[in-house]
Design an enzyme around this catalytic site. Structure first.
Site, mmCIF file in Angstrom:
data_model
loop_
_atom_site.group_PDB
_atom_site.id
_atom_site.type_symbol
_atom_site.label_atom_id
_atom_site.label_comp_id
_atom_site.label_asym_id
_atom_site.label_seq_id
_atom_site.Cartn_x
_atom_site.Cartn_y
_atom_site.Cartn_z
ATOM 1 N N CYS A 271 0.767 -1.184 -0.037
ATOM 2 C CA CYS A 271 -0.034 -0.076 -0.029
ATOM 3 C C CYS A 271 0.785 1.306 -0.035
ATOM 4 C CB CYS A 271 -0.899 0.020 1.139
ATOM 5 S SG CYS A 271 -1.742 -1.646 1.292
ATOM 6 N N HIS B 292 -2.257 8.034 5.897
ATOM 7 C CA HIS B 292 -2.479 6.906 5.133
ATOM 8 C C HIS B 292 -4.171 6.630 5.371
ATOM 9 C CE1 HIS B 292 -1.736 3.127 3.300
ATOM 10 N NE2 HIS B 292 -1.888 2.410 4.351
ATOM 11 N N GLU C 142 -0.836 5.385 13.284
ATOM 12 C CA GLU C 142 -0.291 6.378 12.525
ATOM 13 C C GLU C 142 -0.411 7.742 13.343
ATOM 14 O OE1 GLU C 142 -0.869 8.511 8.123
ATOM 15 O OE2 GLU C 142 -2.268 7.060 8.844
ATOM 16 N N LYS D 18 -9.068 8.465 1.527
ATOM 17 C CA LYS D 18 -9.709 6.979 1.606
ATOM 18 C C LYS D 18 -11.294 7.048 1.985
ATOM 19 C CE LYS D 18 -5.426 4.565 2.006
ATOM 20 N NZ LYS D 18 -4.414 5.705 2.316
ATOM 21 N N HIS E 292 -9.436 2.254 -0.267
ATOM 22 C CA HIS E 292 -8.187 2.063 -0.223
ATOM 23 C C HIS E 292 -7.854 1.573 -1.734
ATOM 24 C CE1 HIS E 292 -4.249 1.345 0.746
ATOM 25 N NE2 HIS E 292 -4.358 0.586 1.811
ATOM 26 N N PHE F 97 1.894 -3.076 4.136
ATOM 27 C CA PHE F 97 2.279 -4.776 4.715
ATOM 28 C C PHE F 97 3.627 -4.884 4.350
ATOM 29 C CE2 PHE F 97 -2.286 -6.625 4.030
ATOM 30 C CZ PHE F 97 -2.964 -5.889 5.004
#
Length: 411
Positions: free
Chosen positions: A162, A301, A312, A333, A338, A396
């Site tokens: 991502c 994010h 975050e 998002k 996403h 990830f």
């Protein structure tokens, strides 16, 4: 060190198939969430996605070319075409070996994998398409953009889950800074709203199981339950400043800093203390020669998963210290879901538009922040002049990437 500016942008998103349509939808707070149409999801726990609507590849390439590309590549070619046209780059007047591309995809084509695996099981190995591999592999987004538009310079594919889109733009920035290229098409693309894609992320408990489009993707909210799968592409044209000035290009913004780190912690969860993501932000700010007091806006994010939004937030507090309370934070998002490998690139475009217009969009759907989430998450849109925008992406595997942009100023 050579200065790098943004001279063109292109986008294919769940709320608009061009930058103009996308940005208009952002300002109107439109959401792209709806029941999945690409396959029958009635037996799936997750039933909503943010699919691209009304996309016709023949508008961007001929039918034969389109048939030799999977959907993620079609998105990339379409967005790159818009970006190159926006930059008004005349390839006949340029050295094609000085123009490259860094276009990534976190996954490649799950559609091709599912389709050809079905043929293998039903009809045997001889019936698998000879184009299966070049249709599937993730580097073909960069390959097809390069082929379609004659970009003969450095052509690479960064894959960091991502964080892919942000890393691709950051690596293109570095390529120009260090003289490997004068112009780069950079960004990310993804199309993974497929049976195995939705099933896999659902089994990971990463996806929201909400059936309410208005409450399915709600980053930082106390009721957040996961992210919503989106698809699309974002491509920007980065250009060495003197090259852009010489040809009279329109300059949208300047790329100032790029920072990365690895959590070295877990294959899916960010580090709980936020130290890795904080280091990426610090690195980007140091690279750009600014301090936490200078940066008052972050495009987070912000996936809407419990761990991401909490960790975050901790990362922002670590990176910004006492200045964190003065930073406005939003998540794009909340409208497009996403986009995986394309997320950072579309969010970069959002940052450029926000800088241009002095407008910060709301984190749509956010009603009440969750426990420990005590920063300013833009619960309302606002008109605000911001000198810099910092965009975060976390992938990830522990990949962290941050990129800093600012308004272009003459030396």
């Amino acid at each position: 060190m050579r200065r790098v500016v943004v001279t063109g942008m292109g986008a294919v998103t769940p709320i608009g198939n061009s930058v103009e349509e996308f940005w208009s939808s952002v300002k109107q707070e439109k959401i792209g969430f709806a029941p999945i149409t690409g396959f029958d999801a009635s037996d799936y726990k997750c039933k909503l996605a943010a699919e691209v609507k009304d996309f016709e590849p023949e508008k961007y390439m001929d039918k034969k070319t389109a048939r030799r590309m999977e959907r993620f590549c079609q998105f990339a070619v379409a967005a790159a075409g818009e970006a190159l046209a926006d930059a008004d780059l005349d390839m006949e007047k340029e050295d094609p070996y000085r123009i490259g591309c860094v276009v990534g995809s976190g996954i490649g084509s799950l559609q091709a994998m599912e389709r050809e695996h079905g043929r293998l099981l039903e009809k045997g190995p001889s019936r698998v398409s000879p184009l299966f591999v070049p249709l599937m592999i993730s580097n073909m987004a960069a390959g097809n953009v390069s082929i379609q538009y004659g970009l003969k310079g450095k052509s690479i594919n960064v894959v960091t889950a991502c964080a892919t889109g942000t890393n691709c733009i950051g690596e293109a920035f570095r390529a120009i800074q260090y003289g490997d290229a004068d112009v780069m098409a950079a960004g990310g693309t993804e199309s993974a709203v497929t049976p195995i894609g939705i099933a896999g992320f659902t089994s990971l408990t990463a996806l929201s199981d909400s059936t309410d489009p208005a409450r399915c993707s709600i980053p930082f909210d106390k009721d957040r339950s996961g992210f919503v799968m989106g698809e699309g592409a974002g491509i920007v044209i980065l250009e060495e400043l003197e090259h852009a000035l010489k040809r009279g290009a329109h300059i949208y913004a300047e790329v100032l800093g790029y920072g990365c780190s690895s959590d070295a912690y877990h294959i899916t969860s960010p580090a709980e203390d936020g130290a890795g993501a904080a280091k990426a932000m610090k690195n980007a700010m140091a690279d750009g020669g600014v301090t936490p007091a200078d940066v008052t806006y972050i495009n987070a994010h912000g996936t809407g998963t419990h761990h991401n939004d909490l960790f975050e937030t901790r990362a922002i507090k670590l990176a910004f210290g006492d200045c964190a309370k003065n930073v406005k934070i939003n998540s794009t998002k909340s409208m497009v879901g996403h986009l995986l490998g394309a997320a950072g690139a579309v969010e970069f475009i959002t940052c450029v538009k926000e800088l241009q217009e002095g407008f910060l969009h709301r984190t749509v759907g956010l009603k009440a922040p969750g426990e420990e989430l005590d920063l300013d998450y833009c619960m309302e849109s606002c008109a605000e002049e911001i000198p810099y925008a910092l965009s975060n992406s976390l992938g990830f595997g522990g990949h962290n990437a941050s990129i800093l942009i600012g308004k272009y100023k003459e030396a």
